[in-house]
Scaffold this motif. Structure first.
Motif, PDB file in Angstrom:
ATOM      1  N   MET A   1       0.845  -1.186   0.000  1.00 15.17           N
ATOM      2  CA  MET A   1       0.000   0.000   0.000  1.00 15.17           C
ATOM      3  C   MET A   1       0.887   1.245   0.000  1.00 15.17           C
ATOM      4  N   LEU A   2       0.495   2.244  -0.758  1.00 18.02           N
ATOM      5  CA  LEU A   2       1.242   3.488  -0.849  1.00 18.02           C
ATOM      6  C   LEU A   2       1.034   4.339   0.398  1.00 18.02           C
ATOM      7  N   GLU A   3       2.060   5.097   0.759  1.00 19.06           N
ATOM      8  CA  GLU A   3       1.962   6.003   1.901  1.00 19.06           C
ATOM      9  C   GLU A   3       0.943   7.106   1.613  1.00 19.06           C
ATOM     10  N   PRO A   4       0.169   7.529   2.629  1.00 21.10           N
ATOM     11  CA  PRO A   4      -0.795   8.610   2.427  1.00 21.10           C
ATOM     12  C   PRO A   4      -0.105   9.918   2.041  1.00 21.10           C
ATOM     13  N   ILE A   5      -0.830  10.746   1.335  1.00 19.69           N
ATOM     14  CA  ILE A   5      -0.369  12.076   0.933  1.00 19.69           C
ATOM     15  C   ILE A   5      -1.119  13.095   1.795  1.00 19.69           C
ATOM     16  N   THR A   6      -0.406  14.106   2.290  1.00 29.49           N
ATOM     17  CA  THR A   6      -1.032  15.189   3.040  1.00 29.49           C
ATOM     18  C   THR A   6      -0.700  16.512   2.370  1.00 29.49           C
ATOM     19  N   VAL A   7      -1.725  17.311   2.167  1.00 27.41           N
ATOM     20  CA  VAL A   7      -1.575  18.654   1.608  1.00 27.41           C
ATOM     21  C   VAL A   7      -2.221  19.611   2.606  1.00 27.41           C
ATOM     22  N   GLU A   8      -1.533  20.717   2.906  1.00 31.75           N
ATOM     23  CA  GLU A   8      -2.033  21.679   3.887  1.00 31.75           C
ATOM     24  C   GLU A   8      -1.964  23.089   3.339  1.00 31.75           C
ATOM     25  N   LEU A   9      -2.844  23.961   3.855  1.00 33.48           N
ATOM     26  CA  LEU A   9      -2.759  25.378   3.529  1.00 33.48           C
ATOM     27  C   LEU A   9      -3.500  26.184   4.583  1.00 33.48           C
ATOM     28  N   LEU A  10      -3.225  27.481   4.609  1.00 36.82           N
ATOM     29  CA  LEU A  10      -3.855  28.396   5.546  1.00 36.82           C
ATOM     30  C   LEU A  10      -4.788  29.313   4.768  1.00 36.82           C
ATOM     31  N   VAL A  11      -6.050  29.368   5.195  1.00 36.18           N
ATOM     32  CA  VAL A  11      -7.057  30.202   4.554  1.00 36.18           C
ATOM     33  C   VAL A  11      -7.330  31.389   5.475  1.00 36.18           C
ATOM     34  N   HIS A  12      -7.308  32.581   4.912  1.00 35.85           N
ATOM     35  CA  HIS A  12      -7.570  33.791   5.679  1.00 35.85           C
ATOM     36  C   HIS A  12      -9.073  34.022   5.767  1.00 35.85           C
ATOM     37  N   ALA A  13      -9.734  33.114   6.484  1.00 36.06           N
ATOM     38  CA  ALA A  13     -11.180  33.169   6.695  1.00 36.06           C
ATOM     39  C   ALA A  13     -11.492  32.317   7.925  1.00 36.06           C
ATOM     40  N   PRO A  14     -12.526  32.685   8.681  1.00 35.86           N
ATOM     41  CA  PRO A  14     -12.901  31.906   9.872  1.00 35.86           C
ATOM     42  C   PRO A  14     -13.322  30.483   9.517  1.00 35.86           C
ATOM     43  N   VAL A  15     -13.144  29.581  10.458  1.00 41.35           N
ATOM     44  CA  VAL A  15     -13.428  28.168  10.219  1.00 41.35           C
ATOM     45  C   VAL A  15     -14.889  27.934   9.828  1.00 41.35           C
ATOM     46  N   GLU A  16     -15.826  28.674  10.418  1.00 41.77           N
ATOM     47  CA  GLU A  16     -17.245  28.482  10.081  1.00 41.77           C
ATOM     48  C   GLU A  16     -17.500  28.788   8.606  1.00 41.77           C
ATOM     49  N   HIS A  17     -16.865  29.833   8.106  1.00 38.00           N
ATOM     50  CA  HIS A  17     -17.010  30.190   6.692  1.00 38.00           C
ATOM     51  C   HIS A  17     -16.369  29.116   5.801  1.00 38.00           C
ATOM     52  N   CYS A  18     -15.186  28.652   6.193  1.00 40.10           N
ATOM     53  CA  CYS A  18     -14.515  27.607   5.401  1.00 40.10           C
ATOM     54  C   CYS A  18     -15.348  26.332   5.364  1.00 40.10           C
ATOM     55  N   TRP A  19     -15.899  25.952   6.492  1.00 41.25           N
ATOM     56  CA  TRP A  19     -16.722  24.734   6.563  1.00 41.25           C
ATOM     57  C   TRP A  19     -17.922  24.855   5.626  1.00 41.25           C
ATOM     58  N   LYS A  20     -18.623  25.984   5.713  1.00 40.55           N
ATOM     59  CA  LYS A  20     -19.804  26.202   4.871  1.00 40.55           C
ATOM     60  C   LYS A  20     -19.416  26.197   3.390  1.00 40.55           C
ATOM     61  N   THR A  21     -18.344  26.892   3.052  1.00 38.26           N
ATOM     62  CA  THR A  21     -17.892  26.994   1.661  1.00 38.26           C
ATOM     63  C   THR A  21     -17.447  25.636   1.127  1.00 38.26           C
ATOM     64  N   TRP A  22     -16.870  24.808   1.981  1.00 36.54           N
ATOM     65  CA  TRP A  22     -16.411  23.473   1.590  1.00 36.54           C
ATOM     66  C   TRP A  22     -17.591  22.589   1.192  1.00 36.54           C
ATOM     67  N   HIS A  23     -18.762  22.801   1.833  1.00 37.50           N
ATOM     68  CA  HIS A  23     -19.899  21.885   1.660  1.00 37.50           C
ATOM     69  C   HIS A  23     -21.013  22.360   0.749  1.00 37.50           C
ATOM     70  N   ASN A  24     -21.142  23.647   0.551  1.00 39.86           N
ATOM     71  CA  ASN A  24     -22.242  24.177  -0.245  1.00 39.86           C
ATOM     72  C   ASN A  24     -22.033  23.838  -1.724  1.00 39.86           C
ATOM     73  N   PRO A  25     -22.962  23.081  -2.354  1.00 38.34           N
ATOM     74  CA  PRO A  25     -22.776  22.681  -3.752  1.00 38.34           C
ATOM     75  C   PRO A  25     -22.495  23.836  -4.715  1.00 38.34           C
ATOM     76  N   GLU A  26     -23.150  24.980  -4.517  1.00 40.95           N
ATOM     77  CA  GLU A  26     -22.887  26.115  -5.421  1.00 40.95           C
ATOM     78  C   GLU A  26     -21.461  26.637  -5.255  1.00 40.95           C
ATOM     79  N   ASP A  27     -20.948  26.625  -4.027  1.00 34.68           N
ATOM     80  CA  ASP A  27     -19.553  27.013  -3.809  1.00 34.68           C
ATOM     81  C   ASP A  27     -18.609  25.954  -4.381  1.00 34.68           C
ATOM     82  N   ILE A  28     -18.926  24.684  -4.170  1.00 34.21           N
ATOM     83  CA  ILE A  28     -18.080  23.597  -4.671  1.00 34.21           C
ATOM     84  C   ILE A  28     -17.869  23.744  -6.176  1.00 34.21           C
TER      85      ILE A  28
END
Length: 140
Positions: A1-28
């Protein structure tokens, strides 16, 4: 099995906004792409434990594309997503609040092809599009 890949970044927005934006189909549909010659014309998402997701990603000229779908295994709002794709590969996405910023990391089991580097770059580019869209859409 291949080792997992991790990608990270910092978004200049509050977590609640990021969570909503991550899930809303129109944003996606706006951010789920690795480059400007790709798009996500279809996004269906039920971000609950046992809920399913379906995203169609393709080049705008229709020369290449794929469906990405699966089921959420664990959902902790504003903190954690764990899911299993229909190809049985698992992923974990962590949202870490840092004041008005959010650190997002995505760890996933790579496919046997394309190359590890290509998969890491693809994920990184999609996350960069998410970052731009989330930062631009604050307050909308």
């Amino acid at each position: 099995m291949l080792e997992p890949i991790t990608v990270e970044l910092l978004v200049h927005a509050p977590v609640e906004h990021c969570w909503k934006t991550w899930h809303n189909p129109e944003d996606i549909k706006q951010w789920n792409k690795p480059s400007e010659d790709w798009h996500c014309p279809v996004a269906e998402n039920d971000p609950t434990e046992g809920g399913k997701f379906f995203f169609r990603m393709e080049k705008k000229d229709s020369s290449e594309g794929f469906d990405f779908k699966g089921k959420y295994d664990k959902v902790v709002p504003n903190l954690l997503l764990e899911y299993t794709g229909d190809d049985r590969r698992q992923s974990v996405i962590a949202f870490i609040a840092r004041g008005n910023e959010t650190s997002i990391s995505e760890t996933f089991q790579p496919d046997s092809r394309p190359s590890i580097r290509e998969q890491e770059e693809f994920c990184s580019q999609v996350l960069q599009h998410f970052k731009r869209h989330a930062e631009k859409s604050i307050g909308k």
